[in-house]
Design a protein around this motif. Structure first.
Motif, PDB file in Angstrom:
ATOM      1  N   TRP A  59       0.671  -1.302  -0.259  1.00 29.82           N
ATOM      2  CA  TRP A  59      -0.275  -0.258  -0.070  1.00 29.82           C
ATOM      3  C   TRP A  59       1.020   1.303  -0.101  1.00 29.82           C
ATOM      4  O   TRP A  59       2.091   1.354   0.358  1.00 29.82           O
ATOM      5  N   ASP A  60       0.613   2.189  -0.313  1.00 32.22           N
ATOM      6  CA  ASP A  60       0.737   3.702   0.085  1.00 32.22           C
ATOM      7  C   ASP A  60       1.870   3.967  -1.099  1.00 32.22           C
ATOM      8  O   ASP A  60       2.874   4.395  -1.297  1.00 32.22           O
ATOM      9  N   ALA A  61       1.797   3.144  -2.386  1.00 35.67           N
ATOM     10  CA  ALA A  61       2.833   3.449  -3.650  1.00 35.67           C
ATOM     11  C   ALA A  61       2.342   5.326  -4.062  1.00 35.67           C
ATOM     12  O   ALA A  61       1.395   5.129  -4.138  1.00 35.67           O
ATOM     13  N   ILE A  62       3.519   5.167  -4.344  1.00 36.20           N
ATOM     14  CA  ILE A  62       3.189   6.770  -5.167  1.00 36.20           C
ATOM     15  C   ILE A  62       2.305   6.216  -7.070  1.00 36.20           C
ATOM     16  O   ILE A  62       2.568   5.430  -7.378  1.00 36.20           O
ATOM     17  N   GLU A  63       0.996   7.278  -7.610  1.00 34.90           N
ATOM     18  CA  GLU A  63       0.488   7.131  -8.210  1.00 34.90           C
ATOM     19  C   GLU A  63       1.110   7.008  -9.670  1.00 34.90           C
ATOM     20  O   GLU A  63       2.379   7.750  -9.714  1.00 34.90           O
ATOM     21  N   GLY A  64       0.563   5.682 -10.015  1.00 39.30           N
ATOM     22  CA  GLY A  64       1.444   6.360 -11.377  1.00 39.30           C
ATOM     23  C   GLY A  64       2.588   4.808 -11.485  1.00 39.30           C
ATOM     24  O   GLY A  64       3.845   4.548 -12.141  1.00 39.30           O
ATOM     25  N   THR A  65       2.624   4.516 -10.682  1.00 50.39           N
ATOM     26  CA  THR A  65       4.274   3.880 -10.146  1.00 50.39           C
ATOM     27  C   THR A  65       4.506   2.361  -8.808  1.00 50.39           C
ATOM     28  O   THR A  65       3.118   2.662  -8.040  1.00 50.39           O
TER      29      THR A  65
END
Length: 223
Positions: A59-65
């Protein structure tokens, strides 16, 4: 790395097979969880069928990656014990163990077993760990990604895949439990996705936001 045999932080919980929330991330991967306010922790259960390799949740990946995600990779070792790898995705590729970054493994109450072609992994995580390599389990919806390798427990980066994103609040009872027990019948993997690291896309009673497609993670053994 936490394994079943270490007895890491043996905290008592209610019946470990009782979970408040269930979400089918795809046709073979079911995620269940229960939030424990007293312990300030969340119990996770991963059920996946027809897969002999590793399986992961993050969880909490940077959006787009997948970068920045707090990732827990689960697998059975050669001696049959269960390993849960508390890792951080520094970039697209194999996540780095928290212990290799000067942190600690914060997965506890680790267990797992296999039954009729289905693998079950269980672990718990405190909402706050005081480990800078972990991402807090917040009382808000957080971006969730998942992965599995159907054929090998070896960890080797292969390349990208694409999917869409869900947001889940792991501290709330957001999803009603199913009226019947989860099936343990093995299912066939979709041929177009032999291995994937992606995010759930099924419609549920969760408040789900569809986001743009993004780069994710695949692993498989290179012989």
């Amino acid at each position: 790395v936490s394994t079943q045999s270490t007895g890491v932080q043996n905290v008592s919980y209610p019946d470990p097979d009782v979970y408040d929330n269930h979400l089918d991330l795809n046709s073979i991967y079911r995620l269940s969880w229960t939030s424990d306010n007293a312990m300030r922790a969340t119990r996770f259960r991963i059920q996946i069928s027809n897969v002999v390799g590793w399986v992961g949740i993050g969880w909490d990946a940077i959006e787009g990656t997948m970068e920045n995600a707090d990732i827990y990779l689960c697998r059975f070792l050669a001696d049959g014990s269960v390993e849960i790898r508390d890792s951080l995705a520094l970039d697209v590729g194999l996540p780095t163990l928290d212990t290799d970054l000067g942190g600690k493994n914060d997965a506890f109450n680790v267990s797992g077993y296999k039954s009729n072609g289905v693998s079950i992994f269980k672990f718990s995580r405190k909402w706050e760990t005081n480990d800078t390599n972990d991402r807090s389990i917040k009382d808000v919806s957080q971006r969730v990604i998942f992965a599995y390798n159907p054929s090998t427990s070896e960890l080797a980066y292969h390349g990208p895949s694409r999917s869409s994103a869900n947001l889940i609040n792991f501290r709330k009872s957001s999803t009603p439990a199913p009226t019947s027990a989860p099936t343990l019948t093995p299912t066939t993997l979709p041929p177009a996705y032999p291995t994937q690291f992606c995010v759930p896309s099924s419609a549920t009673t969760l408040s789900i936001t569809l986001l743009h497609a993004f780069i994710a993670l695949l692993f498989f053994l290179v012989i």
